[in-house]
Write a protein that holds these residues in place. Structure first.
Motif, PDB file in Angstrom:
ATOM      1  N   TYR A 130      -9.079  -1.431   4.852  1.00 44.67           N
ATOM      2  CA  TYR A 130      -8.629  -2.038   3.304  1.00 44.67           C
ATOM      3  C   TYR A 130      -8.705  -3.465   3.746  1.00 44.67           C
ATOM      4  CZ  TYR A 130      -6.523  -1.723  -0.344  1.00 44.67           C
ATOM      5  OH  TYR A 130      -5.811  -1.582  -2.063  1.00 44.67           O
ATOM      6  N   LYS A 151       0.832  -1.194  -0.262  1.00 45.22           N
ATOM      7  CA  LYS A 151       0.422   0.314  -0.195  1.00 45.22           C
ATOM      8  C   LYS A 151       0.715   1.485   0.150  1.00 45.22           C
ATOM      9  CE  LYS A 151      -1.762  -2.071   4.125  1.00 45.22           C
ATOM     10  NZ  LYS A 151      -2.331  -1.966   5.437  1.00 45.22           N
ATOM     11  N   LYS A 183     -10.730  -1.452  -2.090  1.00 42.98           N
ATOM     12  CA  LYS A 183      -9.474   0.006  -2.232  1.00 42.98           C
ATOM     13  C   LYS A 183     -10.634   1.397  -3.140  1.00 42.98           C
ATOM     14  CE  LYS A 183      -5.773   3.075  -4.968  1.00 42.98           C
ATOM     15  NZ  LYS A 183      -5.509   3.188  -3.491  1.00 42.98           N
TER      16      LYS A 183
END
Ligand code: PXL
Length: 272
Positions: free
Chosen positions: A219, A181, A241
């Motif tokens: 997430y 990420k 996302k």
């Protein structure tokens, strides 16, 4: 007469994570996210924090035997169709979870939560090493941020090219998919998914906000909820996302510090 149509089978997901009593991160964030995605959530705490949106005042590890007993107890009664692992306090708890995970035959996601939003260590360095050696081979997906990807791979991760190098090295430890990420880089929020040897990039506009507490938990919980419903991994990452981006954009502004994201954000599934 009214007729109700109930889902034939309610999807079930399990989180194995730390407790955040302020509700923004950890297993509380995971359960809210599972629920928002229409999934029945179960939760096993690995550690208890004393924290609010301003600071973490204490981190108390739970006993490894207690964690293992909870795992076996729920598994034999309501086997989940996907599970995620968050903060793990130490190597003993890590090994207890890894032993259970080696027999778990549904999708398993690990979010290697090394530090809290406020920089407090949640997962010890020894436990990270053990995670790589004994847990990753049982996992479908691992979701490190830049700092975690650097620690796990030994690559100093600071741009898309080093994100890819780190992901490839982490995948070599026996996990099929690695999602690095890039939320802490400048510019758009680009995440890199290393998936069966291919690198895919997912970009979203950067939202400047101090209310990002629990973003990583939310997430990976959203991905897990989608995997529990048999959504393909790449589609699950794209949808999760989008959900997290919207959750940050519409954060409720709670607390005096780094507040939670909006777990009521739309999921895009037509029911959230
Ligand atoms: O967002 C990472 C995280 C995970 N788990 C717990 C936390 C935090 C962040 O503060 O407290 C328990």
């Amino acid at each position: 007469m009214l007729e109700f149509s109930l889902p034939i089978e309610l999807p079930v997901a399990l989180t194995i994570a730390g407790s955040d009593p302020s509700g923004g991160a950890g297993l509380q964030a995971d359960l809210k996210t599972f629920h928002q995605f229409g999934v029945y959530g179960m939760a096993i705490p690995t550690l208890v924090t004393v924290q609010n949106t301003r600071s973490v005042e204490a981190v108390v590890p739970l006993d490894a035997g207690l964690v293992r007993n909870q795992l076996d107890c729920v598994q034999r009664d309501i086997p989940p169709s996907a599970a995620k692992i968050g903060a793990i306090p130490d190597t003993i708890v890590l090994e207890a979870i890894a032993e259970w995970a080696s027999d778990f035959d549904a999708p398993l996601v690990v979010d290697p939560v090394i530090k809290s939003t406020h920089g407090q260590t949640l997962t010890s360095h020894d436990a990270v090493t053990a995670m790589i050696e004994v847990l990753l081979p049982s996992c479908l997906l691992v979701t490190p941020n830049l700092h975690e990807a650097s620690l796990m791979s030994g690559v100093a991760v600071h741009d898309p090219s080093t994100m890819r190098d780190a992901a490839e090295r982490i995948a070599a430890c026996g996990v099929r998919h690695v999602l690095v990420k890039g939320g802490h880089l400048e510019g758009p929020a680009v995440d890199l998914l290393w998936s069966d040897g291919d690198a895919l990039e997912f970009s979203s506009a950067r939202i400047h906000s101090r209310h990002t507490h629990g973003t990583g938990c939310t997430y990976s919980a959203a991905i897990t909820a989608l995997l529990a419903q048999s959504v393909a991994l790449v589609d699950a990452v794209v949808a999760a996302k989008r959900f997290v981006t919207e959750a940050i954009r519409t954060a409720p502004g709670l607390g005096q510090g780094s507040g939670p994201v909006n777990h009521h954000a739309p999921t895009g599934l037509g029911r959230g």
